[in-house]
Scaffold this active site. Structure first.
Site, short mmCIF file in Angstrom:
data_model
loop_
_atom_site.label_atom_id
_atom_site.label_comp_id
_atom_site.label_asym_id
_atom_site.label_seq_id
_atom_site.Cartn_x
_atom_site.Cartn_y
_atom_site.Cartn_z
N ASP A 231 -46.55 3.13 44.18
CA ASP A 231 -47.09 4.39 44.69
C ASP A 231 -46.76 5.56 43.75
O ASP A 231 -45.65 5.68 43.26
CB ASP A 231 -46.50 4.71 46.06
CG ASP A 231 -46.74 3.63 47.09
OD1 ASP A 231 -46.69 2.45 46.73
OD2 ASP A 231 -46.96 3.98 48.26
N HIS A 233 -48.44 8.88 44.68
CA HIS A 233 -48.51 9.92 45.71
C HIS A 233 -48.57 11.35 45.15
O HIS A 233 -47.80 12.23 45.56
CB HIS A 233 -47.34 9.80 46.69
CG HIS A 233 -47.58 8.78 47.77
ND1 HIS A 233 -48.65 8.87 48.65
CD2 HIS A 233 -46.91 7.66 48.10
CE1 HIS A 233 -48.61 7.84 49.48
NE2 HIS A 233 -47.57 7.08 49.16
N ASP A 260 -52.08 3.91 46.58
CA ASP A 260 -51.45 5.17 47.01
C ASP A 260 -51.25 6.12 45.82
O ASP A 260 -50.15 6.59 45.54
CB ASP A 260 -50.12 4.91 47.74
CG ASP A 260 -50.34 4.50 49.19
OD1 ASP A 260 -51.48 4.18 49.55
OD2 ASP A 260 -49.37 4.49 49.96
N ASP A 263 -52.24 11.84 48.13
CA ASP A 263 -51.57 12.29 49.35
C ASP A 263 -50.09 12.57 49.10
O ASP A 263 -49.48 12.06 48.17
CB ASP A 263 -51.73 11.29 50.49
CG ASP A 263 -53.10 11.34 51.13
OD1 ASP A 263 -53.76 12.38 51.03
OD2 ASP A 263 -53.50 10.33 51.74
N ARG A 264 -49.55 13.39 50.01
CA ARG A 264 -48.14 13.80 49.98
C ARG A 264 -47.84 14.80 48.87
O ARG A 264 -47.47 15.92 49.15
CB ARG A 264 -47.21 12.59 49.84
CG ARG A 264 -47.28 11.62 51.01
CD ARG A 264 -46.69 12.21 52.26
NE ARG A 264 -46.39 11.21 53.25
CZ ARG A 264 -45.90 11.47 54.45
NH1 ARG A 264 -45.64 12.70 54.80
NH2 ARG A 264 -45.67 10.51 55.31
N ASN A 292 -53.19 1.97 51.31
CA ASN A 292 -53.59 2.47 52.63
C ASN A 292 -53.92 3.96 52.62
O ASN A 292 -54.64 4.46 53.50
CB ASN A 292 -52.49 2.19 53.66
CG ASN A 292 -51.19 2.89 53.34
OD1 ASN A 292 -50.61 2.67 52.27
ND2 ASN A 292 -50.71 3.74 54.23
N HIS A 293 -53.46 4.69 51.59
CA HIS A 293 -53.78 6.12 51.51
C HIS A 293 -55.11 6.39 50.81
O HIS A 293 -55.53 7.55 50.76
CB HIS A 293 -52.66 6.89 50.81
CG HIS A 293 -51.57 7.30 51.75
ND1 HIS A 293 -51.53 8.53 52.36
CD2 HIS A 293 -50.49 6.62 52.20
CE1 HIS A 293 -50.47 8.60 53.14
NE2 HIS A 293 -49.82 7.45 53.07
N HIS A 341 -51.03 -4.00 47.59
CA HIS A 341 -50.33 -2.77 47.99
C HIS A 341 -49.37 -3.01 49.15
O HIS A 341 -48.21 -2.63 49.10
CB HIS A 341 -51.32 -1.68 48.37
CG HIS A 341 -50.63 -0.42 48.80
ND1 HIS A 341 -49.99 0.42 47.92
CD2 HIS A 341 -50.41 0.12 50.03
CE1 HIS A 341 -49.45 1.42 48.57
NE2 HIS A 341 -49.68 1.26 49.86
N ARG A 389 -44.73 0.39 61.35
CA ARG A 389 -45.66 1.50 61.11
C ARG A 389 -46.67 1.67 62.23
O ARG A 389 -47.36 2.69 62.30
CB ARG A 389 -46.42 1.27 59.80
CG ARG A 389 -45.55 1.17 58.58
CD ARG A 389 -46.39 0.77 57.38
NE ARG A 389 -45.58 0.50 56.20
CZ ARG A 389 -45.23 1.39 55.28
NH1 ARG A 389 -45.63 2.64 55.41
NH2 ARG A 389 -44.50 1.05 54.24
N HIS A 416 -45.89 0.30 48.65
CA HIS A 416 -46.05 0.71 50.04
C HIS A 416 -44.78 1.27 50.70
O HIS A 416 -44.89 1.95 51.71
CB HIS A 416 -46.57 -0.49 50.83
CG HIS A 416 -47.14 -0.20 52.18
ND1 HIS A 416 -47.90 0.92 52.46
CD2 HIS A 416 -47.08 -0.90 53.35
CE1 HIS A 416 -48.27 0.89 53.73
NE2 HIS A 416 -47.79 -0.21 54.29
#
Length: 503
Positions: A231, A233, A260, A263-264, A292-293, A341, A389, A416
């Site tokens: 990730d 991010h 990923d 995001d964030r 997943n993002h 991922h 999750r 992840h």
């Protein structure tokens, strides 16, 4: 009650309170896993204290373990139906999962219990707005069968480049290394890429990704190496640090970025355009997997949608959503290493051929093979368990072993999950988690890592690194970047930072 029993009960209560206080201190130090363990010990001593469950729910939320947070918050509510923080913690977890209607019910209950609390009123109002927006979008949505590709309405060649634009330029429609270097340098100095070139990069990447299978086979010749990153991010400056440590992507220095990307962090657009530009420059230099993002629902909550609207336009939001649906779901390196991922599956017997057959050109479903590839996590116990999750599942070493044996593979590499050292080796050495966003959300204090594989043996060489100073400018830990680029308010998001150690 005999005096001896009363004394024993008091001792148990005191012990549980001391564990709670220790857990609160661990929480303040951002040691959320340690806090969860300490709250669990307090619960073992006194399982009827709603505060312990709600506090542990909050710690789970910090680790993005929203399923576990909902379970703990629900238990707190069962113990004390008038405990407002139980509803608040559960509502916050539902919000983080994009389940706004369920969150609304909890925030309505918070308001009912605390009618004069201005913070509760703000949260309820924000959640009501989110639900209304969701209803409006559902009302105006076009059926899938009638939906046209956004690409049909875009032609980057008609977008004029102003004479005063001094940034990176693509000459003769060819993305070169010089262009990518100039673009990265501009991004480093927080300058923007012109919309014409951003559009060209995204459209060309879409065309390449569309032609790939859902499971991509990678061949690394003997004597050559291959790097897998986890990730990112939106932590652009940490991405630059990876390239500084390990070299830029090229045919002789290829990379796989394992989902990923966005995001964030506050520089998700810069990250994704950089990765896409390298893909346009040299397709064998870089492979990209879906995380997943890379989905509409996550981008709406965790910042990428708002960032793209702010830096480019609404139309680019649709374009990125379409391109993300083209990303492959998994890769296999030299028929030995399976890279995905999230993780593995709720049933045994899944073959690589089953993954190749997945129709991935859609938003991720909430169940099935595609969902599990993007969302699942390993667990220390054997067998399978519910996902912490709330999506996907948890799987043990026996599940990993059977999957590898069934498909004649040696190793699973996945991402992840944030890890303190940037990686973790589990399941008897048959599974490695790699996470490449150090000091995740500018507060987790973790290292980042990437893995270099050398052919032919493909022995993993793990390289760890620390964060660049203030590299992401992201406050997190919930959908924090949204307040910067539009969406939920700062008050709504920052409310999850309310201190719990006074309870």
């Amino acid at each position: 009650m005999p005096p001896s029993m009363a004394t024993e009960n008091a001792t148990i209560t005191d012990g549980a309170e001391q564990l709670k206080l220790s857990a609160n201190e661990a929480f303040k130090a951002h040691k959320y896993s340690q806090a969860i363990d300490l709250y669990a010990q307090a619960i073992e001593l006194n399982s009827e204290n709603a505060v312990y469950w709600a506090n542990r729910a909050f710690a789970h939320t910090k680790l993005e373990e929203y399923g576990s947070a909902i379970q703990d918050a629900t238990k707190a509510i069962e113990i004390d139906p008038k405990y407002s923080k139980g509803y608040y913690r559960r509502g916050a977890a539902y919000m983080a999962m994009g389940k706004f209607k369920m969150a609304l019910r909890d925030f309505q209950q918070v308001k009912k219990i605390c009618p004069n609390d201005p913070d509760a009123a703000k949260k309820l109002k924000e959640c009501e707005k989110a639900v209304m927006k969701l209803k409006f979008e559902e009302a105006i949505s076009v059926p899938e069968s009638e939906r046209r590709s956004i690409v049909d309405s875009i032609d980057y060649r008609v977008i004029d480049v102003e004479p005063q634009y001094a940034g990176a330029r693509i000459e003769d429609d060819v993305v070169t290394l010089d262009f990518v270097k100039k673009m990265m340098d501009d991004f480093k100095n927080q300058k923007c890429l012109h919309k014409r070139y951003a559009c060209q990069i995204v459209l060309q990447t879409r065309e390449m990704l569309q032609s790939l299978p859902s499971l991509v086979d990678i061949n690394v010749p003997n004597g050559k190496h291959f790097t897998v990153c986890g990730d990112i991010h939106g932590q652009f400056y940490d991405l630059l640090n990876i390239f500084e440590l390990n070299g830029l992507p090229s045919e002789d220095n290829p990379y796989l970025f394992n989902g990923d990307f966005v995001d964030r962090g506050s520089f998700s657009l810069e990250v994704i355009l950089t990765l896409f530009a390298f893909k346009c420059m040299s397709p064998p230099a870089i492979y990209l997997a879906r995380g997943n993002h890379e989905s509409k629902s996550m981008n709406k909550i965790y910042g990428f949608e708002g960032e793209v609207k702010s830096k480019l336009s609404d139309k680019f939001v649709e374009l990125f959503a379409e391109v993300f649906c083209c990303l492959p779901l998994a890769h296999v390196i030299n028929e030995k290493v399976f890279v995905v991922h999230g993780g593995l599956f709720s049933v045994d017997g899944v073959k690589l051929s089953d993954i190749r057959k997945i129709d991935r050109f859609c938003e991720p479903p909430e169940e099935g093979l595609m969902c599990e590839l993007l969302w699942s996590d390993p667990q220390p116990q054997l067998g399978r368990g519910p996902s912490k999750r709330g999506v996907g599942l948890s799987f043990g070493a026996d599940v990993t072993k059977r999957f590898l044996q069934d498909n004649k593979l040696d190793l699973v590499v996945r991402s992840h999950e944030v890890k303190d050292e940037g990686y973790e080796i589990e399941h008897d050495g048959k599974l490695i988690t790699v996470f490449s966003a150090p000091n995740y959300c500018d507060q987790m204090g973790n290292k980042g890592a990437f893995i270099r594989f050398e052919a032919p043996d493909l022995k993993p060489n793990i390289v760890t690194f620390t964060a660049m100073v203030s590299s992401s400018f992201c406050l997190c830990p919930l959908p924090e970047p949204l307040f910067k680029f539009g969406g939920l308010s700062k008050e709504m998001l920052m409310s999850n930072e309310i201190l719990i150690w006074s309870t």
